[in-house]
Write an enzyme that holds these catalytic residues in place. Structure first.
Site, mmCIF file in Angstrom:
data_model
loop_
_atom_site.group_PDB
_atom_site.id
_atom_site.type_symbol
_atom_site.label_atom_id
_atom_site.label_comp_id
_atom_site.label_asym_id
_atom_site.label_seq_id
_atom_site.Cartn_x
_atom_site.Cartn_y
_atom_site.Cartn_z
ATOM 1 N N HIS A 88 0.834 -1.202 0.000
ATOM 2 C CA HIS A 88 0.000 0.000 0.000
ATOM 3 C C HIS A 88 0.875 1.262 0.000
ATOM 4 O O HIS A 88 0.744 2.129 -0.861
ATOM 5 C CB HIS A 88 -0.919 -0.025 1.227
ATOM 6 C CG HIS A 88 -1.808 1.170 1.359
ATOM 7 N ND1 HIS A 88 -3.134 1.156 1.025
ATOM 8 C CD2 HIS A 88 -1.553 2.429 1.786
ATOM 9 C CE1 HIS A 88 -3.664 2.349 1.238
ATOM 10 N NE2 HIS A 88 -2.715 3.148 1.704
ATOM 11 N N GLU A 89 1.773 1.337 0.977
ATOM 12 C CA GLU A 89 2.614 2.535 1.090
ATOM 13 C C GLU A 89 3.556 2.647 -0.105
ATOM 14 O O GLU A 89 3.894 3.746 -0.533
ATOM 15 C CB GLU A 89 3.391 2.534 2.409
ATOM 16 C CG GLU A 89 2.515 2.554 3.661
ATOM 17 C CD GLU A 89 1.461 3.659 3.667
ATOM 18 O OE1 GLU A 89 1.684 4.709 3.024
ATOM 19 O OE2 GLU A 89 0.398 3.463 4.297
ATOM 20 N N HIS A 117 1.693 4.377 -2.804
ATOM 21 C CA HIS A 117 1.784 5.835 -2.630
ATOM 22 C C HIS A 117 3.167 6.311 -3.078
ATOM 23 O O HIS A 117 3.311 7.352 -3.705
ATOM 24 C CB HIS A 117 1.623 6.204 -1.149
ATOM 25 C CG HIS A 117 0.220 6.183 -0.642
ATOM 26 N ND1 HIS A 117 -0.820 6.812 -1.282
ATOM 27 C CD2 HIS A 117 -0.318 5.637 0.488
ATOM 28 C CE1 HIS A 117 -1.941 6.645 -0.566
ATOM 29 N NE2 HIS A 117 -1.658 5.931 0.504
ATOM 30 N N HIS A 156 3.449 6.722 -6.690
ATOM 31 C CA HIS A 156 2.698 7.907 -7.112
ATOM 32 C C HIS A 156 3.613 9.146 -7.019
ATOM 33 O O HIS A 156 3.549 10.044 -7.838
ATOM 34 C CB HIS A 156 1.477 8.065 -6.203
ATOM 35 C CG HIS A 156 0.391 8.942 -6.738
ATOM 36 N ND1 HIS A 156 -0.682 9.312 -5.965
ATOM 37 C CD2 HIS A 156 0.201 9.528 -7.939
ATOM 38 C CE1 HIS A 156 -1.500 10.078 -6.681
ATOM 39 N NE2 HIS A 156 -0.983 10.226 -7.881
HETATM 40 ZN ZN LIG Z 1 -2.947 5.182 2.004
#
Ligand SMILES: [Zn+2]
Length: 705
Positions: free
Chosen positions: A491-492, A495, A498
């Site tokens: 998940h991180e 990010h 991104h």
């Molecule tokens: Zn998040």
């Protein structure tokens, strides 16, 4: 290897007082890749660096606002975007430091600096001369011959200034500035109270009876925690309030009394009475937010926040949450009955309590799917999960990660990587800080130490940070993590990508600076790859034998995917509902958090066996950027489930065409595009909710009430 740009060091250094020339935060950073020179930075450097950077910034903004020339995009918008960089450089280093390595010194600085930064921000965003220039440009936008990204940046500036209150009368602007300053103080206090409560409690486990039920890995983590806490004795073990530590204990410990003690301490963070109790702090935060929303012409803070998101209104958020809530609750009640039955069959003559849920869920899962968390963990060596995250980024986006063992870092645990593209060109620096330790805020997050941009033509590439709170293995064992931890890592890292892949000109729309209910799309989407048999087969290798996870175990994992999803959805959605309703109140005069929480949970029919994932007194999401925004995870989940299907439909989870579209429309685009349009550019149509309901196993449940 590649050429890295040194960020914006020279900009800051040019405008500051000469006395500060020995302050490493204000000098040009000549370290490799322009990384912050962490070893030279001392707490005493922060306050003067902030002061100098804010002063220089205020001067720059005054020059822009009072420019006698007519406003142009270059002399107003681009100039503003550039003006933020030197202060951001100092702030990025400071907030990273105080979040990961807090000391009383740093926390004292944070208490002073948070309101000072808020006041500084008010002088900029409430500057009516500056706003007049932006408005003049915005009104003439059709004639300005802007690139699509420039048009978007101008639109954003106009919106940000209006939302900040720049168009209000002078009396209202004064009150808005006062409230913003106070809110910054309160948020800092709130977060520091939570950290204090997390660090002042631990559960020592001093005998074999105390350790009953804990598998070897959980014992190793607890031994390590005891060592870090300085507990005496070779056999000392301890449970802390870090999520990995306490959830592991609640899952495995046979000691119902100790589970209850740990659970109560965990959910009482910020609510224990005394100096660190957050009730008054939260009450004031909520009252002031309502006041500020009303000043700005919105009926409630939720209306104000949501106006500038994909959802647009509280009604739209309720529409989504109400669709999920009854189905989730119904499923959770079925799960509860199965757990009660499991407990009874093992001689447990009691109703399931919140501190029993994880324990009996684990036992039920083991019986039903023959799946055991300990067995899974043996295949989830942290280093291999990291390698899987890197490999996936390689296959999708051509990225390569090379560890830099000698690069500067903010803590010895931190690992630093250079990220390059398929041609070997520099893309970013990635810093990863995986382990829980004292002084680190709980949870997991991504941040950056340098934003990417192309303001000067030459690209400035970002420094991206991932922070997690995994329990570290004991000294002679590799760190093994849970399936949840592995998902958090992905998940991180999503990010992180991104940020790393950001390819826009203007820093204010770079990377993760997108709508809150869009920002979880790149992160949650990335989680999907870790669950794929293709990835597990290559990276889930047994820590002792090196054997890949057997197909039978992968099958069981897949079969158990929807197990306990009622619980997880209820635990989460209750938070999203309370966050929304708390901020949707139009009258907050008598707001009392404890009473509100109790009544609201009653009203939505919260099952007594489940406690909100984050109770209001320690719900740090809502003091940060997720106020009236915790629904964002579910909103983004509608998109991520639908987006991953775009790969699945091709039969290739690395399909190069889909990956190329994903990169250009989502991961590289920052906020240079309206988020709804960005999604359509990727998928060819708006998202559909079916994927989400299916993924959580909630489709076959009829909604009632
Ligand atoms: Zn998040």
């Amino acid at each position: 290897m590649s050429s890295a740009t040194n960020g914006t060091g020279s900009l800051a250094a040019s405008t500051i007082n000469r006395d500060q020339n020995d302050n490493p935060l204000l000098k040009t950073w000549t370290t490799p890749f322009g990384l912050p020179p962490f070893s030279e930075i001392e707490p005493r450097h922060f306050a003067p660096a902030f002061e100098a950077a804010m002063h220089a910034h205020a001067e720059d903004v005054r020059t822009i606002a009072e420019n006698p020339e007519a406003p142009t995009f270059a002399n107003t918008i681009a100039a503003m975007d550039r003006s933020f960089l030197p202060l951001e450089r100092v702030a990025d280093v400071f907030f990273n430091q105080v979040s990961t390595c807090a000391t009383p010194d740093l926390q004292a600085i944070e208490r002073d600096i948070a309101p000072a930064l808020a006041a500084h921000s008010s002088t900029i965003f409430l500057n009516s001369k500056l706003y007049e220039r932006i408005k003049a440009l915005y009104d003439a936008r059709a004639e300005l011959d802007l690139t699509p990204e420039e048009a978007r940046v101008l639109d954003r500036y106009n919106t940000w200034f209006i939302r900040a209150g720049a168009a209000l009368g002078s009396k209202e602007r004064e009150r808005v500035a006062q409230i913003d300053r106070r809110l910054a103080e309160l948020a800092t206090q709130f977060n520091q109270n939570v950290l204090a409560d997390e660090q002042s409690w631990h559960l020592p486990l001093m005998s074999d009876e105390d350790l009953a039920g804990l598998p070897p890995m959980a014992r190793a983590n607890a031994r390590r925690a005891a060592k870090d806490l300085g507990l005496a004795g070779d056999n000392a073990h301890a449970i802390t309030l870090g999520r990995s530590s306490v959830e592991g204990f609640l899952t495995f410990s046979d000691r119902r009394d100790l589970r209850e003690a740990a659970f109560r301490a965990w959910i009482d963070r910020g609510a224990g009475g005394g100096a660190t109790d957050n009730s008054e702090t939260l009450a004031e935060i909520v009252r002031l937010r309502t006041e500020i929303a009303r000043l700005k012409g919105y009926p409630s803070f939720a209306d104000y926040v949501l106006a500038d998101t994909m959802a647009k209104s509280p009604e739209a958020v309720r529409g989504l949450l109400d669709r999920v809530w009854p189905a989730a609750k119904k499923r959770a009640m079925e799960e509860r009955d199965a757990l009660a039955e499991r407990a009874r069959s093992e001689g447990g003559n009691f109703a399931i309590q919140p501190w029993d849920w994880r324990y009996y869920a684990e036992r039920e899962r083991k019986v039903r799917y023959d799946l055991d968390e300990g067995e899974l963990r043996a295949y989830l060596k942290l280093d291999n999960v990291i390698a899987a995250a890197f490999d996936t980024a390689g296959r999708l986006f051509g990225l390569k990660f090379t560890e830099l063992p000698d690069a500067p870092r903010f803590h010895p645990d931190v690992r630093v990587f250079e990220v390059t593209d398929k041609d070997g060109l520099h893309v970013a620096i990635f810093m990863a800080d995986y382990f829980a330790r004292s002084g680190k805020r709980s949870g997991a997050w991504m941040t950056d130490l340098r934003a990417s941009h192309k303001l000067d033509g030459e690209p400035v590439r970002p420094i991206i940070v991932n922070v997690m709170n995994f329990s570290r293995g004991s000294d002679d064992e590799p760190t093994l993590i849970s399936m949840d931890d592995a998902r958090t890592l992905f998940h991180e890292f999503g990010h992180g990508l991104h940020g790393m892949l950001s390819d826009v000109t203007y820093p204010s729309v770079a990377g993760t600076k997108v709508a809150r209910d869009f920002v979880e799309l790149p992160s949650q989407l990335y989680e999907h790859w870790f669950g794929e048999p293709e990835v597990l087969g290559r990276f889930a290798l047994h820590y002792q034998t090196g054997e890949p996870m057997p197909q039978s175990l992968i099958d069981k994992l897949k079969a158990a995917q929807q197990f306990n999803q009622g619980f997880a959805t209820v635990e989460y959605t209750a938070c999203a509902l309370l966050d929304l309703e708390m901020h949707a109140l139009e009258e907050q005069g008598l707001f009392q958090p404890a009473e509100f929480e109790r009544d609201a949970l009653d009203r939505i029919g919260m099952p007594g066996e489940i406690v909100m994932r984050h109770r209001l007194p320690h719900f740090t999401h809502i003091t940060g950027g997720y106020a009236a925004g915790y629904y964002s995870y579910l909103w983004s989940e509608v998109m991520d489930a639908d987006a991953f299907a775009a790969f699945k439909e091709t039969g290739d989870i690395y399909n190069p065409d889909v990956a190329a579209r994903l990169k250009s429309a989502i991961y590289a685009a920052g906020n240079s595009q309206d988020p709804h349009q960005a999604y359509i550019d990727f998928r060819g149509r708006p998202p559909e909710i079916d994927g989400l309901l299916e993924k959580r196993g909630l489709v076959n449940t009829e909604s009632v009430g």
